[in-house]
Design a protein around this motif. Sequence first.
Motif, PDB file in Angstrom:
ATOM      1  N   ILE A   1      37.137 -65.124 -18.068  1.00 27.05           N
ATOM      2  CA  ILE A   1      37.214 -64.959 -16.616  1.00 27.05           C
ATOM      3  C   ILE A   1      35.898 -65.390 -15.979  1.00 27.05           C
ATOM      4  O   ILE A   1      34.826 -64.941 -16.376  1.00 27.05           O
ATOM      5  CB  ILE A   1      37.524 -63.501 -16.254  1.00 27.05           C
TER       6      ILE A   1
ATOM      7  N   HIS B   1      46.894 -61.168 -25.232  1.00 23.97           N
ATOM      8  CA  HIS B   1      48.138 -61.689 -24.678  1.00 23.97           C
ATOM      9  C   HIS B   1      48.965 -62.254 -25.832  1.00 23.97           C
ATOM     10  O   HIS B   1      48.482 -63.061 -26.626  1.00 23.97           O
ATOM     11  CB  HIS B   1      47.864 -62.775 -23.647  1.00 23.97           C
TER      12      HIS B   1
ATOM     13  N   ASP C   1      38.552 -59.264 -23.159  1.00 28.63           N
ATOM     14  CA  ASP C   1      39.788 -59.647 -22.482  1.00 28.63           C
ATOM     15  C   ASP C   1      40.971 -58.999 -23.181  1.00 28.63           C
ATOM     16  O   ASP C   1      40.986 -58.878 -24.415  1.00 28.63           O
ATOM     17  CB  ASP C   1      39.967 -61.167 -22.497  1.00 28.63           C
ATOM     18  N   PRO C   2      41.988 -58.572 -22.412  1.00 34.59           N
ATOM     19  CA  PRO C   2      43.186 -58.015 -23.054  1.00 34.59           C
ATOM     20  C   PRO C   2      43.860 -59.061 -23.928  1.00 34.59           C
ATOM     21  O   PRO C   2      43.791 -60.267 -23.664  1.00 34.59           O
ATOM     22  CB  PRO C   2      44.079 -57.622 -21.865  1.00 34.59           C
TER      23      PRO C   2
ATOM     24  N   LEU D   1      38.999 -56.863 -11.456  1.00 32.51           N
ATOM     25  CA  LEU D   1      39.358 -58.241 -11.105  1.00 32.51           C
ATOM     26  C   LEU D   1      39.760 -58.387  -9.648  1.00 32.51           C
ATOM     27  O   LEU D   1      39.542 -59.442  -9.041  1.00 32.51           O
ATOM     28  CB  LEU D   1      40.488 -58.744 -12.013  1.00 32.51           C
ATOM     29  N   ASP D   2      40.389 -57.359  -9.078  1.00 30.96           N
ATOM     30  CA  ASP D   2      40.815 -57.431  -7.683  1.00 30.96           C
ATOM     31  C   ASP D   2      39.699 -57.070  -6.716  1.00 30.96           C
ATOM     32  O   ASP D   2      39.869 -57.197  -5.506  1.00 30.96           O
ATOM     33  CB  ASP D   2      42.017 -56.516  -7.445  1.00 30.96           C
TER      34      ASP D   2
ATOM     35  N   SER E   1      45.858 -47.609 -24.587  1.00 29.78           N
ATOM     36  CA  SER E   1      46.990 -47.367 -23.712  1.00 29.78           C
ATOM     37  C   SER E   1      46.931 -45.960 -23.130  1.00 29.78           C
ATOM     38  O   SER E   1      47.244 -45.745 -21.970  1.00 29.78           O
ATOM     39  CB  SER E   1      48.303 -47.572 -24.482  1.00 29.78           C
TER      40      SER E   1
ATOM     41  N   GLN F   1      43.612 -52.120 -14.347  1.00 31.15           N
ATOM     42  CA  GLN F   1      44.924 -52.700 -14.590  1.00 31.15           C
ATOM     43  C   GLN F   1      44.988 -53.233 -16.023  1.00 31.15           C
ATOM     44  O   GLN F   1      43.957 -53.498 -16.651  1.00 31.15           O
ATOM     45  CB  GLN F   1      45.192 -53.824 -13.589  1.00 31.15           C
ATOM     46  N   PRO F   2      46.182 -53.399 -16.565  1.00 35.35           N
ATOM     47  CA  PRO F   2      46.307 -53.834 -17.962  1.00 35.35           C
ATOM     48  C   PRO F   2      45.676 -55.192 -18.247  1.00 35.35           C
ATOM     49  O   PRO F   2      45.330 -55.473 -19.394  1.00 35.35           O
ATOM     50  CB  PRO F   2      47.830 -53.869 -18.178  1.00 35.35           C
ATOM     51  N   ASP F   3      45.521 -56.041 -17.219  1.00 35.25           N
ATOM     52  CA  ASP F   3      44.963 -57.374 -17.468  1.00 35.25           C
ATOM     53  C   ASP F   3      43.450 -57.433 -17.251  1.00 35.25           C
ATOM     54  O   ASP F   3      42.859 -58.509 -17.307  1.00 35.25           O
ATOM     55  CB  ASP F   3      45.646 -58.404 -16.570  1.00 35.25           C
ATOM     56  N   GLU F   4      42.805 -56.285 -17.019  1.00 36.61           N
ATOM     57  CA  GLU F   4      41.377 -56.275 -16.732  1.00 36.61           C
ATOM     58  C   GLU F   4      40.566 -56.028 -18.008  1.00 36.61           C
ATOM     59  O   GLU F   4      40.912 -55.153 -18.816  1.00 36.61           O
ATOM     60  CB  GLU F   4      41.052 -55.225 -15.678  1.00 36.61           C
ATOM     61  N   PRO F   5      39.491 -56.786 -18.203  1.00 33.69           N
ATOM     62  CA  PRO F   5      38.630 -56.560 -19.371  1.00 33.69           C
ATOM     63  C   PRO F   5      38.139 -55.118 -19.417  1.00 33.69           C
ATOM     64  O   PRO F   5      37.742 -54.551 -18.395  1.00 33.69           O
ATOM     65  CB  PRO F   5      37.483 -57.554 -19.145  1.00 33.69           C
TER      66      PRO F   5
END
Length: 281
Positions: A173, A268, A265-266, A221-222, A3, A229-233
Amino acid sequence: MRSKSIFFYKVCLLFLSIGMALMGVGVLIVQAKGWEQSVASPGEGKSPNAPGTITGTVTYTGTITGTHMVWVGAFTSTQGVPPAFSVMRDGPGPYSLADVAEGIYYIMAGMDADDSGGPPDPSIDPIGLYPNNPVTVTDSTLITGVDIALYDPTPPPTDTGSILGWISYTGQISPTHHIIVFVTRWGDQAPTYFSVIPGAGSYTITNVAAYTYTVGAFMDLDDDMGPPQPDEPFGWYDPLGDGAPDLVVVDEGVQVMGIDIILADPLHYIYMPRVSRADAP
């Protein structure tokens, strides 16, 4: 640890990606040849209403003598697109980008030091960017003070080494995306070097000054070359497997190999309400 790292890399990687692209990494390709002054190409559109204007001053500090063409461009992306709007002038000084359509832009400038008339050469041409990018143009906006400083290109250091490794990813992904590998001096927060690869595989970062570093990577990812970003490996060079980045020592003239990173992977979390049995009275 993750974080905290996400916090400061989100702050600095956006501008680092732009700056390193200007230094020839290939993220941004500025097409200077054939630009028209303050005019958008067809499809990039002048505003049908009341377009905006961006003004500022380009300054230069360095060893290049004589008067050379200076360009200023408003870019809609940092991914190798030509400027949507541009202007050219003889030498540094005030500029005005007129008839700029509404939108968000990255403002950059450069000097054609060798008078080639072709695309900028980051090894020769001074190139700079507005430090408070991006700027937002709305209907009838007049944005002033968008000043850009140009400096001579910094020659690559001579006492350098290299970092080589492999990026692995076995997550969920598919298909994969660009992966950004970044190298940070031990004790610093902002990354010092970085490389972009098209997907999982080998990477090489050259011209790394002798020092001690940490090495990390994330999947974009984008595909926007922006901050993670928090959702990116994400992953560190962490052979000890304790979740903390391990140190990489680079010596002069040495190739440091085997700096392998596994992207994960983050996590979840799914909220599961606790159900308790209620006995009938």
